[in-house]
Design a protein around this motif. Sequence first.
Motif, PDB file in Angstrom:
ATOM      1  N   THR A  90      23.517  -4.482  -0.770  1.00 13.91           N
ATOM      2  CA  THR A  90      23.097  -3.234  -1.079  1.00 13.91           C
ATOM      3  C   THR A  90      22.879  -1.696  -1.024  1.00 13.91           C
ATOM      4  O   THR A  90      22.881  -1.014  -1.757  1.00 13.91           O
ATOM      5  CB  THR A  90      21.653  -3.780  -0.303  1.00 13.91           C
ATOM      6  OG1 THR A  90      20.990  -4.873  -0.653  1.00 13.91           O
ATOM      7  CG2 THR A  90      20.128  -3.021  -0.960  1.00 13.91           C
ATOM      8  N   GLU A  91      23.250  -1.873   0.022  1.00 19.81           N
ATOM      9  CA  GLU A  91      23.895   0.128   0.072  1.00 19.81           C
ATOM     10  C   GLU A  91      25.316   0.148  -0.310  1.00 19.81           C
ATOM     11  O   GLU A  91      24.975   1.556  -0.643  1.00 19.81           O
ATOM     12  CB  GLU A  91      23.617   0.340   1.595  1.00 19.81           C
ATOM     13  CG  GLU A  91      22.811  -0.325   3.031  1.00 19.81           C
ATOM     14  CD  GLU A  91      23.287   0.115   4.425  1.00 19.81           C
ATOM     15  OE1 GLU A  91      24.616  -0.010   4.323  1.00 19.81           O
ATOM     16  OE2 GLU A  91      22.695  -0.228   4.601  1.00 19.81           O
ATOM     17  N   MET A  92      26.022  -0.818  -0.885  1.00 18.27           N
ATOM     18  CA  MET A  92      27.009  -0.088  -2.038  1.00 18.27           C
ATOM     19  C   MET A  92      26.665  -0.281  -3.220  1.00 18.27           C
ATOM     20  O   MET A  92      27.260  -0.203  -4.160  1.00 18.27           O
ATOM     21  CB  MET A  92      28.032  -1.068  -1.330  1.00 18.27           C
ATOM     22  CG  MET A  92      28.559  -0.924  -0.110  1.00 18.27           C
ATOM     23  SD  MET A  92      29.896  -2.804   0.473  1.00 18.27           S
ATOM     24  CE  MET A  92      30.593  -2.202  -0.644  1.00 18.27           C
ATOM     25  N   GLY A  93      25.109  -0.685  -3.588  1.00 15.27           N
ATOM     26  CA  GLY A  93      25.053  -0.942  -4.911  1.00 15.27           C
ATOM     27  C   GLY A  93      25.432  -1.731  -5.683  1.00 15.27           C
ATOM     28  O   GLY A  93      24.930  -2.129  -6.758  1.00 15.27           O
ATOM     29  N   LEU A  94      25.657  -3.529  -5.085  1.00 18.67           N
ATOM     30  CA  LEU A  94      26.046  -4.634  -5.523  1.00 18.67           C
ATOM     31  C   LEU A  94      25.220  -5.459  -5.727  1.00 18.67           C
ATOM     32  O   LEU A  94      25.439  -6.252  -6.115  1.00 18.67           O
ATOM     33  CB  LEU A  94      27.055  -4.623  -4.776  1.00 18.67           C
ATOM     34  CG  LEU A  94      29.077  -3.622  -4.549  1.00 18.67           C
ATOM     35  CD1 LEU A  94      29.722  -4.577  -3.802  1.00 18.67           C
ATOM     36  CD2 LEU A  94      29.153  -3.611  -6.328  1.00 18.67           C
ATOM     37  N   LEU A  95      24.036  -4.788  -4.927  1.00 14.12           N
ATOM     38  CA  LEU A  95      22.792  -6.572  -5.141  1.00 14.12           C
ATOM     39  C   LEU A  95      21.515  -5.370  -5.132  1.00 14.12           C
ATOM     40  O   LEU A  95      21.448  -4.253  -4.263  1.00 14.12           O
ATOM     41  CB  LEU A  95      23.171  -6.387  -3.299  1.00 14.12           C
ATOM     42  CG  LEU A  95      22.028  -8.169  -3.322  1.00 14.12           C
ATOM     43  CD1 LEU A  95      22.894  -9.119  -4.174  1.00 14.12           C
ATOM     44  CD2 LEU A  95      22.378  -8.435  -1.795  1.00 14.12           C
ATOM     45  N   SER A  96      20.716  -5.866  -5.889  1.00 15.34           N
ATOM     46  CA  SER A  96      19.236  -5.149  -5.815  1.00 15.34           C
ATOM     47  C   SER A  96      18.293  -5.659  -5.443  1.00 15.34           C
ATOM     48  O   SER A  96      17.105  -4.526  -4.626  1.00 15.34           O
ATOM     49  CB  SER A  96      18.542  -5.684  -7.670  1.00 15.34           C
ATOM     50  OG  SER A  96      18.784  -7.007  -7.428  1.00 15.34           O
ATOM     51  N   LYS A  97      18.310  -5.759  -4.087  1.00 10.89           N
ATOM     52  CA  LYS A  97      18.012  -6.698  -2.827  1.00 10.89           C
ATOM     53  C   LYS A  97      18.523  -6.864  -2.107  1.00 10.89           C
ATOM     54  O   LYS A  97      19.594  -7.673  -2.206  1.00 10.89           O
ATOM     55  CB  LYS A  97      16.301  -7.897  -3.487  1.00 10.89           C
ATOM     56  CG  LYS A  97      16.088  -7.503  -5.044  1.00 10.89           C
ATOM     57  CD  LYS A  97      15.184  -8.812  -5.265  1.00 10.89           C
ATOM     58  CE  LYS A  97      14.624  -8.660  -6.531  1.00 10.89           C
ATOM     59  NZ  LYS A  97      13.891  -9.536  -7.188  1.00 10.89           N
ATOM     60  N   SER A  98      18.111  -6.858  -0.769  1.00  5.18           N
ATOM     61  CA  SER A  98      18.118  -6.854   0.331  1.00  5.18           C
ATOM     62  C   SER A  98      17.735  -8.714   1.145  1.00  5.18           C
ATOM     63  O   SER A  98      18.278  -8.953   1.880  1.00  5.18           O
ATOM     64  CB  SER A  98      18.685  -5.629   1.445  1.00  5.18           C
ATOM     65  OG  SER A  98      17.122  -5.453   1.774  1.00  5.18           O
TER      66      SER A  98
END
Length: 93
Positions: free
Chosen positions: A28-36
Amino acid sequence: PIIRQCIHYSKIFTGKTTVAKIYGQLLTEMGLLSKSEVIVKTPSDFRGSVLGSSEKNTRDILRAAEGNVFLIDEAYALCTNSELGGWSDPYGT
């Protein structure tokens, strides 16, 4: 390349769910996942009571897990080989 799919196989109580949560936060922090959020399901969540309902359950679970980390706890039980501790599906689905 960033691996967004992985299998974490280890003995019980070794922190697999915790690792999944950390993995989700990192992606998520890397912008690769929309939700954590970590979506945890067990094999019984997939099984249906009538022919065809397991497929619908699986589709619904996968849709709900989109954009999240998805963890199948005790996934080995999805195996239909009883020697491996799995269950036997009378419909063969």
